[in-house]
Design a protein around this motif. Structure first.
Motif, short mmCIF file in Angstrom:
data_model
loop_
_atom_site.label_atom_id
_atom_site.label_comp_id
_atom_site.label_asym_id
_atom_site.label_seq_id
_atom_site.Cartn_x
_atom_site.Cartn_y
_atom_site.Cartn_z
N SER A 43 13.11 19.39 -32.00
CA SER A 43 13.08 18.14 -31.23
C SER A 43 14.44 17.82 -30.64
CB SER A 43 12.62 16.98 -32.12
OG SER A 43 11.27 17.16 -32.46
N TRP A 44 15.51 18.09 -31.39
CA TRP A 44 16.88 17.89 -30.89
C TRP A 44 17.13 18.77 -29.66
CZ3 TRP A 44 21.04 21.32 -30.64
CH2 TRP A 44 22.28 20.75 -30.34
N PHE A 45 16.73 20.04 -29.74
CA PHE A 45 16.88 20.92 -28.58
C PHE A 45 16.14 20.34 -27.37
CE2 PHE A 45 18.45 24.57 -31.12
CZ PHE A 45 19.41 25.04 -30.24
N ARG A 46 14.92 19.91 -27.57
CA ARG A 46 14.12 19.37 -26.46
C ARG A 46 14.76 18.10 -25.89
NH1 ARG A 46 9.64 17.66 -29.04
NH2 ARG A 46 10.62 15.63 -29.17
N ASP A 47 15.10 17.15 -26.76
CA ASP A 47 15.54 15.84 -26.31
C ASP A 47 17.02 15.78 -25.90
OD1 ASP A 47 12.97 14.98 -26.85
OD2 ASP A 47 13.50 14.07 -28.77
N VAL A 48 17.86 16.58 -26.52
CA VAL A 48 19.30 16.54 -26.25
C VAL A 48 19.73 17.66 -25.30
CG1 VAL A 48 21.61 16.76 -27.28
CG2 VAL A 48 19.86 15.34 -28.40
N VAL A 49 19.29 18.87 -25.59
CA VAL A 49 19.71 20.03 -24.79
C VAL A 49 18.85 20.16 -23.54
CG1 VAL A 49 20.10 22.53 -24.84
CG2 VAL A 49 20.59 21.16 -26.87
N GLY A 50 17.61 19.71 -23.62
CA GLY A 50 16.73 19.75 -22.46
C GLY A 50 15.79 20.93 -22.44
N VAL A 51 15.79 21.72 -23.50
CA VAL A 51 14.87 22.86 -23.60
C VAL A 51 14.59 23.11 -25.08
CG1 VAL A 51 16.78 24.54 -23.52
CG2 VAL A 51 14.49 25.27 -22.91
N ASP A 52 13.30 23.18 -25.45
CA ASP A 52 12.95 23.43 -26.85
C ASP A 52 12.91 24.92 -27.13
OD1 ASP A 52 10.50 24.31 -25.84
OD2 ASP A 52 9.41 22.53 -26.47
N TRP A 53 12.69 25.27 -28.40
CA TRP A 53 12.70 26.68 -28.79
C TRP A 53 11.63 27.49 -28.05
CZ3 TRP A 53 13.74 25.33 -34.52
CH2 TRP A 53 15.07 25.57 -34.83
N TYR A 54 10.47 26.92 -27.87
CA TYR A 54 9.39 27.65 -27.19
C TYR A 54 9.81 28.00 -25.76
CZ TYR A 54 4.84 28.80 -25.25
OH TYR A 54 3.80 29.44 -24.63
N ALA A 55 10.34 27.03 -25.03
CA ALA A 55 10.77 27.27 -23.65
C ALA A 55 11.94 28.24 -23.60
CB ALA A 55 11.13 25.96 -22.96
N MET A 56 12.86 28.13 -24.56
CA MET A 56 13.99 29.07 -24.59
C MET A 56 13.47 30.50 -24.67
SD MET A 56 17.38 27.95 -26.69
CE MET A 56 16.67 27.02 -28.02
N ASN A 57 12.50 30.70 -25.55
CA ASN A 57 11.95 32.04 -25.74
C ASN A 57 11.09 32.50 -24.58
OD1 ASN A 57 12.28 33.46 -28.60
ND2 ASN A 57 12.48 31.26 -28.84
N THR A 58 10.16 31.67 -24.15
CA THR A 58 9.19 32.11 -23.15
C THR A 58 9.69 32.02 -21.72
OG1 THR A 58 8.15 29.93 -23.08
CG2 THR A 58 7.23 31.53 -24.63
N ARG A 59 10.42 30.97 -21.40
CA ARG A 59 10.87 30.77 -20.02
C ARG A 59 12.24 31.40 -19.76
NH1 ARG A 59 13.43 26.25 -17.77
NH2 ARG A 59 12.99 25.03 -19.63
N LEU A 60 13.13 31.30 -20.75
CA LEU A 60 14.50 31.77 -20.56
C LEU A 60 14.78 33.13 -21.19
CD1 LEU A 60 16.37 28.39 -21.20
CD2 LEU A 60 15.65 29.37 -19.01
N GLY A 61 13.89 33.61 -22.04
CA GLY A 61 14.10 34.91 -22.69
C GLY A 61 15.22 34.90 -23.72
N ILE A 62 15.48 33.72 -24.29
CA ILE A 62 16.57 33.56 -25.25
C ILE A 62 15.98 33.24 -26.62
CG2 ILE A 62 18.57 32.16 -25.91
CD1 ILE A 62 18.88 31.54 -22.89
N GLY A 63 16.37 34.01 -27.61
CA GLY A 63 16.00 33.72 -28.98
C GLY A 63 17.16 33.03 -29.67
N SER A 64 16.86 32.28 -30.72
CA SER A 64 17.93 31.64 -31.49
C SER A 64 17.52 31.61 -32.96
CB SER A 64 18.22 30.23 -30.96
OG SER A 64 17.06 29.46 -30.98
N PRO A 65 17.46 32.80 -33.57
CA PRO A 65 17.05 32.84 -34.97
C PRO A 65 18.08 32.18 -35.88
CG PRO A 65 17.87 34.98 -34.26
CD PRO A 65 17.80 34.12 -33.04
N VAL A 66 17.57 31.61 -36.97
CA VAL A 66 18.44 31.05 -38.00
C VAL A 66 19.02 32.23 -38.77
CG1 VAL A 66 18.51 29.64 -40.09
CG2 VAL A 66 17.10 28.93 -38.16
#
Length: 153
Positions: A43-66
């Motif tokens: 939710s922080w990624f979505r609301d603060v950064v402007g892109v959530d994990w799903y969009a990062m992966n599917t739209r931007l091709g970026i993963g961010s594993p813990v």
């Protein structure tokens, strides 16, 4: 789930503990605390950064594993309790992000705290990449707005 005010700093994710989150002792099952943390960060990624994990992966091709996680517990949660999780930035590196979480019972009694370290990777190759400006800039702005002295690598 409540949505915090857009102008509130630091960002606070609120979640009511449900019956299904509890174990036979009628307190939140330990593993659910990680789920709460992951939901807060997404939710922080979505609301603060402007892109959530799903969009990062599917739209931007970026993963961010813990790649690192620690949680410290101070008090139990019961069904019906409202958990507030504040998300702050501890450090941003070339390809990593260290987030701090502080969970309280309705903003008062400490419940748990933790740190999540994320690595930014190309989704296809799973190789490390620099944090893209599209993601880095809002994170750095948020940290400044929170009055945090942001450590970078």
């Amino acid at each position: 789930m409540d949505t915090p005010s857009e102008n509130a700093l630091p960002y606070v994710y609120r979640r009511r503990v449900q019956w299904g989150d509890a174990d036979p002792a009628l307190i939140a099952y330990t593993a659910r605390f990680l789920d709460f943390a992951m939901d807060a960060v997404d939710s922080w990624f979505r609301d603060v950064v402007g892109v959530d994990w799903y969009a990062m992966n599917t739209r931007l091709g970026i993963g961010s594993p813990v790649v690192h996680l620690d949680l410290d517990f101070a008090a139990p949660l019961r069904p019906g309790d409202e958990l507030w999780l504040a998300v702050t930035v501890a450090r941003i590196g070339r390809s990593s992000l260290h987030l701090s979480l502080s969970g309280t019972l309705a903003g008062a009694r400490p419940v748990y705290s933790g740190t999540l370290v994320l690595a930014f990777v190309d989704r296809e190759s799973v190789r490390s990449i620099a944090v893209p400006p599209l993601i880095r800039e809002p994170i750095e702005r948020y940290a400044r707005d929170c009055g945090q002295a942001l450590a970078t690598q």
